[in-house]
Design a protein around this motif. Structure first.
Motif, PDB file in Angstrom:
ATOM      1  N   VAL A  14       0.878  -1.165   0.000  1.00 42.14           N
ATOM      2  CA  VAL A  14       0.000   0.000   0.000  1.00 42.14           C
ATOM      3  C   VAL A  14       0.921   1.221   0.000  1.00 42.14           C
ATOM      4  O   VAL A  14       1.770   1.362   0.880  1.00 42.14           O
ATOM      5  CB  VAL A  14      -0.894  -0.005   1.258  1.00 42.14           C
ATOM      6  CG1 VAL A  14      -1.718   1.259   1.341  1.00 42.14           C
ATOM      7  CG2 VAL A  14      -1.790  -1.231   1.231  1.00 42.14           C
ATOM      8  N   PHE A 141      -9.106  -2.759   6.616  1.00 39.45           N
ATOM      9  CA  PHE A 141      -8.338  -2.582   5.386  1.00 39.45           C
ATOM     10  C   PHE A 141      -8.703  -3.670   4.371  1.00 39.45           C
ATOM     11  O   PHE A 141      -8.871  -3.394   3.168  1.00 39.45           O
ATOM     12  CB  PHE A 141      -6.846  -2.592   5.738  1.00 39.45           C
ATOM     13  CG  PHE A 141      -5.928  -2.567   4.550  1.00 39.45           C
ATOM     14  CD1 PHE A 141      -6.194  -1.758   3.459  1.00 39.45           C
ATOM     15  CD2 PHE A 141      -4.789  -3.352   4.531  1.00 39.45           C
ATOM     16  CE1 PHE A 141      -5.344  -1.737   2.357  1.00 39.45           C
ATOM     17  CE2 PHE A 141      -3.938  -3.341   3.440  1.00 39.45           C
ATOM     18  CZ  PHE A 141      -4.217  -2.534   2.351  1.00 39.45           C
ATOM     19  N   THR A 152     -16.868  -1.623  12.585  1.00 37.85           N
ATOM     20  CA  THR A 152     -16.861  -2.873  13.329  1.00 37.85           C
ATOM     21  C   THR A 152     -18.082  -2.907  14.239  1.00 37.85           C
ATOM     22  O   THR A 152     -18.240  -2.031  15.089  1.00 37.85           O
ATOM     23  CB  THR A 152     -15.605  -2.966  14.229  1.00 37.85           C
ATOM     24  OG1 THR A 152     -14.477  -2.485  13.513  1.00 37.85           O
ATOM     25  CG2 THR A 152     -15.387  -4.385  14.709  1.00 37.85           C
ATOM     26  N   ALA A 153     -18.937  -3.924  14.074  1.00 34.07           N
ATOM     27  CA  ALA A 153     -20.083  -4.089  14.967  1.00 34.07           C
ATOM     28  C   ALA A 153     -19.764  -5.157  16.014  1.00 34.07           C
ATOM     29  O   ALA A 153     -20.158  -5.053  17.170  1.00 34.07           O
ATOM     30  CB  ALA A 153     -21.318  -4.491  14.179  1.00 34.07           C
ATOM     31  N   LEU A 204     -20.629  -3.326   9.554  1.00 35.08           N
ATOM     32  CA  LEU A 204     -21.898  -2.838   9.009  1.00 35.08           C
ATOM     33  C   LEU A 204     -21.680  -1.521   8.291  1.00 35.08           C
ATOM     34  O   LEU A 204     -21.056  -0.598   8.863  1.00 35.08           O
ATOM     35  CB  LEU A 204     -22.905  -2.640  10.142  1.00 35.08           C
ATOM     36  CG  LEU A 204     -23.533  -3.925  10.675  1.00 35.08           C
ATOM     37  CD1 LEU A 204     -24.294  -3.665  11.957  1.00 35.08           C
ATOM     38  CD2 LEU A 204     -24.455  -4.532   9.636  1.00 35.08           C
TER      39      LEU A 204
HETATM   40  C1  LIG Z   1      -5.902   1.884   2.654  1.00 36.66           C
HETATM   41  C2  LIG Z   1      -6.363   2.174   4.105  1.00 36.66           C
HETATM   42  C3  LIG Z   1      -7.335   1.267   4.691  1.00 36.66           C
HETATM   43  C4  LIG Z   1      -7.906   1.746   5.972  1.00 36.66           C
HETATM   44  C5  LIG Z   1      -8.660   0.780   6.794  1.00 36.66           C
HETATM   45  C6  LIG Z   1      -9.193   1.435   8.024  1.00 36.66           C
HETATM   46  C7  LIG Z   1      -9.800   0.514   8.975  1.00 36.66           C
HETATM   47  C8  LIG Z   1     -10.189   1.126  10.250  1.00 36.66           C
HETATM   48  C9  LIG Z   1     -10.830   0.095  11.093  1.00 36.66           C
HETATM   49  C10 LIG Z   1     -11.250   0.648  12.384  1.00 36.66           C
HETATM   50  C11 LIG Z   1     -12.441  -0.101  12.851  1.00 36.66           C
HETATM   51  C12 LIG Z   1     -13.032   0.529  14.019  1.00 36.66           C
HETATM   52  O1  LIG Z   1     -12.383   0.749  15.013  1.00 36.66           O
HETATM   53  S1  LIG Z   1     -14.629   1.007  13.896  1.00 36.66           S
HETATM   54  C13 LIG Z   1     -14.953   1.679  15.508  1.00 36.66           C
HETATM   55  C14 LIG Z   1     -15.589   0.663  16.458  1.00 36.66           C
HETATM   56  N1  LIG Z   1     -16.971   0.466  16.084  1.00 36.66           N
HETATM   57  C15 LIG Z   1     -17.909   1.352  16.448  1.00 36.66           C
HETATM   58  O2  LIG Z   1     -17.689   2.351  17.119  1.00 36.66           O
HETATM   59  C16 LIG Z   1     -19.325   1.031  15.990  1.00 36.66           C
HETATM   60  C17 LIG Z   1     -20.369   1.497  16.992  1.00 36.66           C
HETATM   61  N2  LIG Z   1     -21.652   0.936  16.625  1.00 36.66           N
HETATM   62  C18 LIG Z   1     -22.472   1.610  15.751  1.00 36.66           C
HETATM   63  O3  LIG Z   1     -22.206   2.763  15.400  1.00 36.66           O
HETATM   64  C19 LIG Z   1     -23.679   0.886  15.291  1.00 36.66           C
HETATM   65  O4  LIG Z   1     -24.004  -0.155  16.188  1.00 36.66           O
HETATM   66  C20 LIG Z   1     -23.481   0.284  13.860  1.00 36.66           C
HETATM   67  C21 LIG Z   1     -23.289   1.429  12.837  1.00 36.66           C
HETATM   68  C22 LIG Z   1     -22.302  -0.673  13.798  1.00 36.66           C
HETATM   69  C23 LIG Z   1     -24.756  -0.510  13.513  1.00 36.66           C
HETATM   70  O5  LIG Z   1     -25.871   0.287  13.812  1.00 36.66           O
HETATM   71  P1  LIG Z   1     -27.112   0.287  12.822  1.00 36.66           P
HETATM   72  O6  LIG Z   1     -26.696   0.752  11.478  1.00 36.66           O
HETATM   73  O7  LIG Z   1     -28.212   1.052  13.501  1.00 36.66           O
HETATM   74  O8  LIG Z   1     -27.434  -1.259  12.715  1.00 36.66           O
HETATM   75  P2  LIG Z   1     -28.762  -2.021  13.093  1.00 36.66           P
HETATM   76  O9  LIG Z   1     -29.847  -1.478  12.200  1.00 36.66           O
HETATM   77  O10 LIG Z   1     -28.943  -2.040  14.572  1.00 36.66           O
HETATM   78  O11 LIG Z   1     -28.396  -3.496  12.651  1.00 36.66           O
HETATM   79  C24 LIG Z   1     -28.264  -3.859  11.301  1.00 36.66           C
HETATM   80  C25 LIG Z   1     -28.131  -5.367  11.251  1.00 36.66           C
HETATM   81  O12 LIG Z   1     -26.888  -5.758  11.862  1.00 36.66           O
HETATM   82  C26 LIG Z   1     -27.121  -6.588  13.017  1.00 36.66           C
HETATM   83  N3  LIG Z   1     -26.212  -6.181  14.072  1.00 36.66           N
HETATM   84  C27 LIG Z   1     -25.981  -4.939  14.539  1.00 36.66           C
HETATM   85  N4  LIG Z   1     -25.033  -4.931  15.487  1.00 36.66           N
HETATM   86  C28 LIG Z   1     -24.673  -6.205  15.669  1.00 36.66           C
HETATM   87  C29 LIG Z   1     -23.731  -6.879  16.525  1.00 36.66           C
HETATM   88  N5  LIG Z   1     -22.964  -6.183  17.394  1.00 36.66           N
HETATM   89  N6  LIG Z   1     -23.593  -8.195  16.424  1.00 36.66           N
HETATM   90  C30 LIG Z   1     -24.359  -8.913  15.524  1.00 36.66           C
HETATM   91  N7  LIG Z   1     -25.257  -8.351  14.677  1.00 36.66           N
HETATM   92  C31 LIG Z   1     -25.422  -7.029  14.750  1.00 36.66           C
HETATM   93  C32 LIG Z   1     -28.587  -6.326  13.408  1.00 36.66           C
HETATM   94  O13 LIG Z   1     -29.136  -7.433  14.068  1.00 36.66           O
HETATM   95  C33 LIG Z   1     -29.215  -6.114  12.055  1.00 36.66           C
HETATM   96  O14 LIG Z   1     -29.394  -7.362  11.421  1.00 36.66           O
HETATM   97  P3  LIG Z   1     -30.642  -7.692  10.470  1.00 36.66           P
HETATM   98  O15 LIG Z   1     -31.848  -7.571  11.332  1.00 36.66           O
HETATM   99  O16 LIG Z   1     -30.596  -6.619   9.371  1.00 36.66           O
HETATM  100  O17 LIG Z   1     -30.358  -9.068   9.958  1.00 36.66           O
END
Ligand SMILES: CCCCCCCCCCCC(=O)SCCNC(=O)CCNC(=O)[C@H](O)C(C)(C)COP(=O)(O)OP(=O)(O)OC[C@H]1O[C@@H](n2cnc3c(N)ncnc32)[C@H](O)[C@@H]1OP(=O)(O)O
Length: 224
Positions: A14, A141, A152-153, A204
Motif C-alpha cells: 500500500v 483494510f 466494526t459491529a 456494518l
Molecule cells: C488503505 C487504508 C485502509 C484503511 C482501513 C481502516 C480501517 C479502520 C478500522 C477501524 C475499525 C473501528 O475501530 S470502527 C470503531 C468501532 N466500532 C464502532 O464504534 C461502531 C459502533 N456501533 C455503531 O455505530 C452501530 O451499532 C453500527 C453502525 C455498527 C450498527 O448500527 P445500525 O446501522 O443502527 O445497525 P442495526 O440497524 O442495529 O443493525 C443492522 C443489522 O446488523 C445486526 N447487528 C448490529 N449490530 C450487531 C452486533 N454487534 N452483532 C451482531 N449483529 C449485529 C442487526 O441485528 C441487524 O441485522 P438484520 O436484522 O438486518 O439481519
C-alpha cells in the motif's frame, strides 16, 4: 482497490502517503526509538536522571505549541484523511506499532510485523489486546481492498497459541462473506507456520459525522 480479485498471491505494498511535514515523521520515528528503548529499561542498571530531565525539557518545549485537539481532528479529515495518523502503523502516531500493509491479488491483505517489548502481555508474548487492535484495523483494510466498507459491529478472537514478541509475525485478513450492509471478515496471525490467533468480525455499512464539518459524513474509518 482492485476491481477484480485473481487467485495468485502477489503482495502489493500500500503506497506511503507523502508527508506534509518530514520533521513530524522524523519526530515520531525518534519517539518510537525511545519507546522501544525505555520499554527495555526496567530493572536495568542504567542511570536515568539525566535522560528524564532531557525528555522533560523536550516535552516542556513542545506542549505549549500543540494546537487544540479539535483543530487537529478537523485537519485529519482533509486530504489524506486519518490514514497517516491511525494507531496501527500511522507514521504520525507515536503509539503505532511498525505495521506495513500489503494488498494481495487473491483479495486478502497481509502484513509482516515484529513487535517489541512495549507490546508485551504474557511473558515474552504479545498482549492479546494489541493483537486485537492490529486485527481490527486490518479487517477494515481487507474490507476496503475487497470493495466493502463498514464499522466494526462485532468481532470474536480465538487465541490458539502464544504470539511471540521479537519474532516476525504474519498477519492476514480477507472478506469471508457479504450480505447487504453486512460484511464478515476473517483474520489470522501466524508465527512461522504456527497459528497463533484467528478472528472473525462483522462490519456494518455506516457513516459518521466528519469533525468540523457537520454537513459531511464519512463512510471510511481511515479517510482512505
Ligand atoms: C488503505 C487504508 C485502509 C484503511 C482501513 C481502516 C480501517 C479502520 C478500522 C477501524 C475499525 C473501528 O475501530 S470502527 C470503531 C468501532 N466500532 C464502532 O464504534 C461502531 C459502533 N456501533 C455503531 O455505530 C452501530 O451499532 C453500527 C453502525 C455498527 C450498527 O448500527 P445500525 O446501522 O443502527 O445497525 P442495526 O440497524 O442495529 O443493525 C443492522 C443489522 O446488523 C445486526 N447487528 C448490529 N449490530 C450487531 C452486533 N454487534 N452483532 C451482531 N449483529 C449485529 C442487526 O441485528 C441487524 O441485522 P438484520 O436484522 O438486518 O439481519
Amino acid at each position: 482497490m482492485r476491481e477484480r480479485l485473481g487467485d495468485t498471491f502477489d503482495p502489493i505494498a500500500v503506497p506511503d502517503l507523502p508527508t506534509p511535514d518530514p520533521d513530524l515523521d522524523r519526530s515520531v520515528a525518534e519517539l518510537r526509538r525511545l519507546r522501544e528503548a525505555i520499554a527495555g529499561l526496567a530493572h536495568s542498571e542504567v542511570e536515568l536522571g539525566d535522560i528524564a530531565d532531557r525528555l522533560a525539557e523536550a516535552a516542556d518545549l513542545l506542549e505549549p505549541r500543540v494546537p487544540e485537539p479539535a483543530r487537529r481532528l478537523e485537519a485529519m479529515w482533509t486530504g489524506a484523511g486519518s490514514r497517516r495518523a491511525n494507531p496501527v502503523g500511522g507514521p504520525e502516531n507515536p503509539i503505532a506499532p511498525p505495521v506495513r500493509f500489503f494488498g494481495c491479488d487473491d483479495g486478502s491483505v497481509t502484513a509482516e510485523v515484529t513487535l517489541g517489548l512495549a507490546y508485551q502481555g504474557p511473558p515474552g508474548c504479545v498482549h492479546g489486546g494489541i493483537s486485537a487492535l492490529i486485527i481490527d484495523h486490518m479487517m477494515g483494510f481487507a474490507n476496503h481492498w475487497g470493495g466493502r466498507y463498514g464499522m466494526t459491529a462485532h468481532y470474536e478472537i480465538d487465541y490458539r497459541s502464544p504470539t511471540p514478541l521479537l519474532r516476525p509475525l504474519t498477519f492476514r485478513s480477507w472478506v469471508d462473506e457479504v450480505d447487504g450492509r453486512k460484511t464478515w471478515t476473517k483474520a489470522t496471525i501466524h508465527a512461522g507456520d504456527r497459528l497463533c490467533v484467528e478472528a472473525r468480525g462483522l462490519f456494518l455499512e455506516a457513516s459518521v459525522a466528519v469533525p468540523g464539518h457537520p454537513d459531511r459524513r464519512s463512510t471510511v474509518g481511515d479517510g482512505a
